[in-house]
Design an enzyme around this catalytic site. Structure first.
Site, PDB file in Angstrom:
ATOM      1  CG  ASP A 175      11.394  12.177  18.794  1.00 47.51           C
ATOM      2  OD1 ASP A 175      12.101  12.017  17.972  1.00 47.51           O
ATOM      3  OD2 ASP A 175       9.970  12.091  18.564  1.00 47.51           O
TER       4      ASP A 175
ATOM      5  CE1 TYR B  54      18.343  27.540  16.892  1.00 50.07           C
ATOM      6  CE2 TYR B  54      20.110  28.593  18.090  1.00 50.07           C
ATOM      7  CZ  TYR B  54      19.105  27.790  18.176  1.00 50.07           C
ATOM      8  OH  TYR B  54      18.709  27.159  19.163  1.00 50.07           O
TER       9      TYR B  54
ATOM     10  CE  LYS C  46       9.915  14.358  15.170  1.00 49.48           C
ATOM     11  NZ  LYS C  46       9.479  13.370  16.192  1.00 49.48           N
TER      12      LYS C  46
ATOM     13  CG  ASP D 256      21.070  26.108  21.230  1.00 51.88           C
ATOM     14  OD1 ASP D 256      21.920  25.947  22.336  1.00 51.88           O
ATOM     15  OD2 ASP D 256      20.308  26.876  21.100  1.00 51.88           O
TER      16      ASP D 256
END
Ligand code: NAD
Length: 314
Positions: A203, A123, A170, A227
């Site tokens: 995930d 972002y 991640k 988000d």
């Protein structure tokens, strides 16, 4: 008297902002609402979606309650929300996610808080074309950015009697960026021995949140995962119509719901105002108006339980 900048925004923004203002006024607390505009319509009038007098009001009052603002998809116009977060370094985005007994949900005991880093990651808006057929976006993480959001999460847990912090990442794939986020979370966790700590790959986190949301307490995430996971969690407890939020910096705080401008229902007077009202409740807590905050929460619960005048999304 509290001086607050009220930015109604676009789409359903003016409807829900008006409802939130009326509820907050009904507590009897004295507010001086400075109503200022931002959003797509301002471009024609001021050449910018963020007019100077809006910024001046936010800078003077240091607290704003804000409706949603349209960000056109795939055009050169950047997001007003991202601009505000970057300009005022509103580095922590907070979303409490809680089951309301009166709102139908598959989950009975959800009570978690999402703490999303708000200024870095993909972002940061560093994107460009390489030739005509390759697009690149740069993912920025700084140690300072990781440290302050993780510390914010642990301090939040400590000050709000929360028991556990889960750092979401991640790092198995993105070893530098997410790897640094995880490394920072691992060493900051050691400063808070009374708070349980774990990390989880994003995930797996999504699957577990859908299976066992009641097991989670405070989640701390980089910007993009935060988000997405915020909306996932909103969906666990009744949707974005009831999920509040706050953007917190060191000097300025802007309170806003998680939802957008909802162009499909704008102007019909049917939008759910609870998310922005509850964002106002978060604002009251920051202002130390705890009794008024509790009264509004009780009133919302009572209204939901009565079930007579619910908006269509419920
Ligand atoms: P959205 O949140 O506006 O709408 C998604 C769905 O949820 C729609 O069906 C809508 O009717 C419904 N919905 C949203 N808020 C509701 C409410 N209070 N009560 C009842 N139903 C509600 O998301 P979108 O359609 O992806 O985005 C529309 C615009 O909003 C885009 O321009 C986007 O950039 C902007 N947006 C702004 C913010 C913000 O200002 N903070 C946040 C998200 C999206």
């Amino acid at each position: 008297m509290h001086h607050i900048t009220l930015i109604p925004g676009d789409g359903i923004g003016p409807e829900v902002a008006d409802a939130a203002r009326r509820v907050l006024d009904a507590t009897g607390i004295s507010f001086n609402w400075e109503i200022r505009n931002a959003g797509a319509a301002q471009i024609a009038l001021h050449g910018t979606p963020l007019p100077e007098d809006t910024l001046a009001s936010v800078e003077k009052n240091r607290i704003a309650l804000k409706g949603p603002i349209t960000t056109p998809k795939g055009t050169g116009i950047s997001s007003v929300n991202v601009e505000l977060r970057k300009k005022y370094d509103l580095y922590a985005n907070l979303h409490p996610i809680k089951t309301y007994p009166a709102i139908p949900s598959k989950y009975d005991h959800v009570d978690l808080v999402i703490i999303r880093e708000n200024t870095e990651d993909l972002y940061a808006g560093i994107e460009f074309m390489v030739g005509t057929d390759t697009a690149q976006s740069i993912k920025i993480f700084t140690r300072k950015g990781c440290e302050r959001i993780v510390r914010f999460a642990f301090e939040y847990a400590l000050n709000n009697s929360r028991k556990k912090v889960t750092a979401v990442h991640k790092a198995n794939i993105m070893k530098c960026t997410d790897g640094m986020f995880l490394e920072v979370a691992n060493y900051i966790a050691k400063d808070y021995p009374t708070i349980e700590y774990e990390d989880m790959i994003v995930d797996a986190m999504c699957m577990r949140l859908v299976q066992y949301p009641e097991r989670y307490d405070v989640l701390v995430l980089p910007n993009l995962y935060g988000d997405i996971v915020s909306d996932l969690c909103a969906g666990l407890v009744g949707g974005i119509g009831v999920t509040p939020g706050a953007n917190i910096g060191t000097d300025i705080s802007i309170f806003e719901a998680i939802h957008g401008t909802a162009p499909d229902i704008a102007g019909k007077g049917i939008a759910n105002p609870i998310a922005l009202i509850l964002s106002g409740v978060m604002m009251l807590r920051l202002l130390n108006e705890v009794k008024a905050a509790e009264r509004i929460e009780q009133a919302i619960n009572k209204t939901l339980l009565e079930g007579k005048r619910l908006t269509f999304d419920l």
